[in-house]
Scaffold this motif. Structure first.
Motif, PDB file in Angstrom:
ATOM      1  N   GLY A 121       0.875  -0.992   0.108  1.00 49.24           N
ATOM      2  CA  GLY A 121       0.010   0.003  -0.028  1.00 49.24           C
ATOM      3  C   GLY A 121       0.861   1.173   0.177  1.00 49.24           C
ATOM      4  O   GLY A 121       2.002   1.208  -0.627  1.00 49.24           O
ATOM      5  N   SER A 122       0.561   2.295   0.864  1.00 51.66           N
ATOM      6  CA  SER A 122       1.198   3.612   0.855  1.00 51.66           C
ATOM      7  C   SER A 122       2.564   3.129   1.455  1.00 51.66           C
ATOM      8  O   SER A 122       3.622   3.689   1.087  1.00 51.66           O
ATOM      9  CB  SER A 122       0.491   4.553   1.696  1.00 51.66           C
ATOM     10  OG  SER A 122      -0.734   4.792   1.339  1.00 51.66           O
ATOM     11  N   GLY A 160       4.238   2.395  -1.814  1.00 49.34           N
ATOM     12  CA  GLY A 160       3.442   3.060  -2.999  1.00 49.34           C
ATOM     13  C   GLY A 160       3.473   4.435  -3.130  1.00 49.34           C
ATOM     14  O   GLY A 160       3.300   5.124  -3.807  1.00 49.34           O
ATOM     15  N   ALA A 161       3.593   5.120  -1.733  1.00 51.07           N
ATOM     16  CA  ALA A 161       3.629   6.472  -1.291  1.00 51.07           C
ATOM     17  C   ALA A 161       4.713   7.099  -2.325  1.00 51.07           C
ATOM     18  O   ALA A 161       4.437   8.261  -2.831  1.00 51.07           O
ATOM     19  CB  ALA A 161       3.584   7.180  -0.077  1.00 51.07           C
ATOM     20  N   LYS A 199      -1.795  -5.371  -8.028  1.00 53.96           N
ATOM     21  CA  LYS A 199      -2.557  -5.332  -9.134  1.00 53.96           C
ATOM     22  C   LYS A 199      -1.233  -5.198 -10.339  1.00 53.96           C
ATOM     23  O   LYS A 199      -1.758  -5.149 -11.577  1.00 53.96           O
ATOM     24  CB  LYS A 199      -3.490  -4.507  -9.449  1.00 53.96           C
ATOM     25  CG  LYS A 199      -3.227  -3.095  -9.108  1.00 53.96           C
ATOM     26  CD  LYS A 199      -4.581  -2.210  -9.397  1.00 53.96           C
ATOM     27  CE  LYS A 199      -3.961  -0.893  -9.094  1.00 53.96           C
ATOM     28  NZ  LYS A 199      -4.878  -0.252  -8.190  1.00 53.96           N
ATOM     29  N   ASN A 200       0.033  -5.152 -10.155  1.00 48.51           N
ATOM     30  CA  ASN A 200       0.886  -4.779 -10.923  1.00 48.51           C
ATOM     31  C   ASN A 200       1.997  -6.293 -11.162  1.00 48.51           C
ATOM     32  O   ASN A 200       2.722  -6.291 -10.358  1.00 48.51           O
ATOM     33  CB  ASN A 200       2.195  -3.652 -10.372  1.00 48.51           C
ATOM     34  CG  ASN A 200       2.815  -3.317 -11.489  1.00 48.51           C
ATOM     35  OD1 ASN A 200       3.429  -4.163 -12.233  1.00 48.51           O
ATOM     36  ND2 ASN A 200       3.404  -2.151 -11.193  1.00 48.51           N
ATOM     37  N   GLY A 258      -2.760  -4.955  -1.142  1.00 45.90           N
ATOM     38  CA  GLY A 258      -2.627  -3.503  -1.272  1.00 45.90           C
ATOM     39  C   GLY A 258      -2.671  -3.010  -2.873  1.00 45.90           C
ATOM     40  O   GLY A 258      -2.732  -3.889  -4.003  1.00 45.90           O
ATOM     41  N   GLY A 259      -2.289  -1.786  -3.245  1.00 52.44           N
ATOM     42  CA  GLY A 259      -2.384  -1.249  -4.500  1.00 52.44           C
ATOM     43  C   GLY A 259      -1.432  -1.914  -5.366  1.00 52.44           C
ATOM     44  O   GLY A 259      -1.793  -1.990  -6.597  1.00 52.44           O
TER      45      GLY A 259
HETATM   46  P1  ADP Z   1      -3.111   2.497   1.262  1.00 57.21           P
HETATM   47  O1  ADP Z   1      -4.565   1.870   1.734  1.00 57.21           O
HETATM   48  O2  ADP Z   1      -1.986   1.771   2.099  1.00 57.21           O
HETATM   49  O3  ADP Z   1      -3.233   3.769   1.252  1.00 57.21           O
HETATM   50  P2  ADP Z   1      -3.383   0.997  -1.267  1.00 57.21           P
HETATM   51  O4  ADP Z   1      -3.454  -0.419  -0.805  1.00 57.21           O
HETATM   52  O5  ADP Z   1      -4.766   1.583  -1.508  1.00 57.21           O
HETATM   53  O6  ADP Z   1      -2.628   1.872  -0.024  1.00 57.21           O
HETATM   54  O7  ADP Z   1      -2.432   1.212  -2.300  1.00 57.21           O
HETATM   55  C1  ADP Z   1      -2.124   2.299  -3.022  1.00 57.21           C
HETATM   56  C2  ADP Z   1      -0.683   2.474  -3.328  1.00 57.21           C
HETATM   57  O8  ADP Z   1      -0.796   1.684  -4.352  1.00 57.21           O
HETATM   58  C3  ADP Z   1      -0.399   3.999  -3.805  1.00 57.21           C
HETATM   59  O9  ADP Z   1       0.571   4.272  -3.335  1.00 57.21           O
HETATM   60  C4  ADP Z   1      -0.153   3.744  -5.488  1.00 57.21           C
HETATM   61  O10 ADP Z   1       1.309   4.140  -5.518  1.00 57.21           O
HETATM   62  C5  ADP Z   1       0.155   2.318  -5.547  1.00 57.21           C
HETATM   63  N1  ADP Z   1      -0.054   1.596  -6.780  1.00 57.21           N
HETATM   64  C6  ADP Z   1      -1.351   1.753  -7.391  1.00 57.21           C
HETATM   65  N2  ADP Z   1      -1.432   1.377  -8.731  1.00 57.21           N
HETATM   66  C7  ADP Z   1      -0.246   0.685  -8.691  1.00 57.21           C
HETATM   67  C8  ADP Z   1       0.341  -0.053  -9.854  1.00 57.21           C
HETATM   68  N3  ADP Z   1      -0.284  -0.389 -10.977  1.00 57.21           N
HETATM   69  N4  ADP Z   1       1.668  -0.671  -9.679  1.00 57.21           N
HETATM   70  C9  ADP Z   1       2.338  -0.330  -8.474  1.00 57.21           C
HETATM   71  N5  ADP Z   1       1.811   0.306  -7.499  1.00 57.21           N
HETATM   72  C10 ADP Z   1       0.409   0.984  -7.578  1.00 57.21           C
END
Ligand code: ADP
Length: 433
Positions: free
Chosen positions: A257-258, A296-297, A394-395, A390-391
């Motif tokens: 995630g972040s 991810g942040a 999906k990559n 986390g985000g």
């Molecule tokens: P949180 O809940 O900790 O805020 P998320 O699980 O929603 O975070 O994930 C968000 C993060 O995922 C963002 O910081 C973003 O940079 C990253 N993210 C989104 N899409 C992609 C991608 N295709 N590849 C890699 N990272 C990604």
């Protein structure tokens, strides 16, 4: 009759519910985003509204056949209540560090290096309540009050039994999860501050344990069966781990995630304050892990989500950029490198954004691998398989890069939501491992 199970996740930005059948198939999902609030006192009624609302949004034909419900809350979000379960003070939230003022006192009570020695631990918050100077924040001294975690209080609203918690939520209160008891240092320390006849610490049970059937009043109000069982809950991050279905020592969940959070299922508990590593009990096993400030942040600082997708597709994951980054937003990390002065390493920066992104993805993958190595060096069961939440999950290109560094099987799974993990707790009536 078909049975259904509800998992309810109280996260930082809202409440979600997931209803599943006994095979684990999702049949309904509801949510209640929290509106902005100015005073944490408002949260008490907001949480109650959110709890009832996410249940009432579930289609009636499922609601009438609900067998059990489990709720997860944010870890170390706590309340003080009167014997009727009415909060006496505004709740103190997971990230509220007002209790920094009691850390010296806490040090005299708790063993050194214990997880409670933090301004945001549940115990620090309780001690803050017990010692606060202003009378309106002091618990009543002459009548009984109950200390509860968010998930405990929400479950109480459904089953009506006050003063019950689970050993995930109670870890940061100082509960001894190995010996399943409140340790003497905790009881003695609290006794030196208050009358323990009046301050009721929760009775602690295993997460998922059946506590009681829903009260008949709530069963009528929410149109749930009178036989619907309310289970002991867990914390949001453990519920998210349970959602993966990981069960075997050596299996881990990385949350991209972040920030980057690692959780490894181990036969042996690993605790190390220097790196912020601690272990939750999961039946006979231990869930150990740590969190890095990378994640991810940092990606979001340089790329939109669309760019992340497009540029990632152009990366060859089998080739190494050798950029050797340590991606951070600002200086300092704790795990797997404990150095508050550690500077982000993001140079040299290639002109081509695809190459730059590759360096960032590799840098985070390298930190992930180093994190799992550290956990194993400290005694955790060797890593065999990694699930990703986390985000970043999906990559697929990033997964391939991470696979190169971790050299274990990488697993994609569908239901990554904490609410799904809580629904599994409700099915299993226990932690299921
Ligand atoms: P949180 O809940 O900790 O805020 P998320 O699980 O929603 O975070 O994930 C968000 C993060 O995922 C963002 O910081 C973003 O940079 C990253 N993210 C989104 N899409 C992609 C991608 N295709 N590849 C890699 N990272 C990604």
């Amino acid at each position: 009759m078909v049975n259904f199970y509800i998992g309810i996740d109280f996260g930082t930005s809202g409440t979600r519910s997931i209803t599943i059948n006994s095979q684990g198939t999702v049949v309904a999902q509801t949510q209640f985003p929290f509106p902005p609030f100015t005073d944490t006192w408002e949260l008490v009624s907001l949480w109650k509204t959110a709890l009832f609302d996410v249940i009432q949004q579930i289609p009636l034909h499922f609601r009438r056949q609900i067998d059990a419900i489990a709720i997860n809350g944010t870890s170390a979000t706590v309340l003080l209540c009167d014997p009727n379960g009415i909060p006496l003070q505004s709740p103190i939230l997971y990230n509220d560090s007002r209790a920094v003022t009691v850390l010296e006192l806490l040090k005299k009570i708790a063993p050194p290096d214990h997880i409670v020695n933090s301004a945001t631990s549940s115990l620090a918050k309780l001690i803050w309540w017990l010692t606060a100077e202003t009378t309106n924040t002091k618990p009543q001294k002459s009548s009984v009050c109950y200390f509860l975690h968010q998930a405990d209080w929400l479950a109480f609203l459904l089953h009506g039994k006050l003063g019950i918690s689970d050993y995930h939520n109670s870890l940061k209160l100082g509960y001894d999860v190995k010996n399943l008891t409140y340790p003497n240092w905790l009881i003695n320390g609290l006794q030196s501050l208050t009358n323990l006849e009046l301050l009721k610490l929760p009775d602690v049970v295993a997460p998922g344990t059946s506590i009681a059937s829903i009260t008949s009043e709530i069963s009528e109000q929410l149109q749930l069966p009178k036989t619907c069982v309310i289970c002991a809950g867990t914390t949001d991050s453990i519920a998210a781990f349970l959602a993966s279905g990981a069960k075997i020592p050596g299996e881990a969940v990385t949350s991209l995630g972040s920030t980057l959070v690692l959780k490894l299922l181990s036969n042996i508990p690993v605790n190390n304050t220097k790196y912020g590593i601690y272990s939750h009990r999961l039946g006979d096993l231990w869930l150990t892990g740590g969190a890095s400030n990378t994640g991810g942040a940092v990606l979001r600082q340089f790329f939109s989500d669309l760019e992340l997708e497009n540029f990632s597709r152009q990366i060859n994951p089998n080739y190494n950029s050798n950029l050797n980054y340590y991606p951070l937003i600002k200086k300092g990390d704790r795990f797997p490198i404990n150095d508050p002065e550690l500077l982000p390493r993001l140079q040299p920066r290639p002109d081509n954004p695809v190459e730059f992104l590759q360096g960032l993805l590799e840098g985070i993958a390298q930190i992930e691998a180093q994190g799992y190595q550290l956990l194993q060096q400290l005694g955790a069961t060797p890593l065999t398989q990694v699930y990703t939440a986390g985000g970043g999950a999906k990559n697929p290109v990033w997964t391939a890069i991470r696979q190169r560094y971790l050299n274990v099987n990488m697993v994609n799974y569908i239901h990554t939501e904490a609410a799904y993990g809580s629904a599994l707790l409700a099915i299993n009536r226990g932690i299921g491992v």
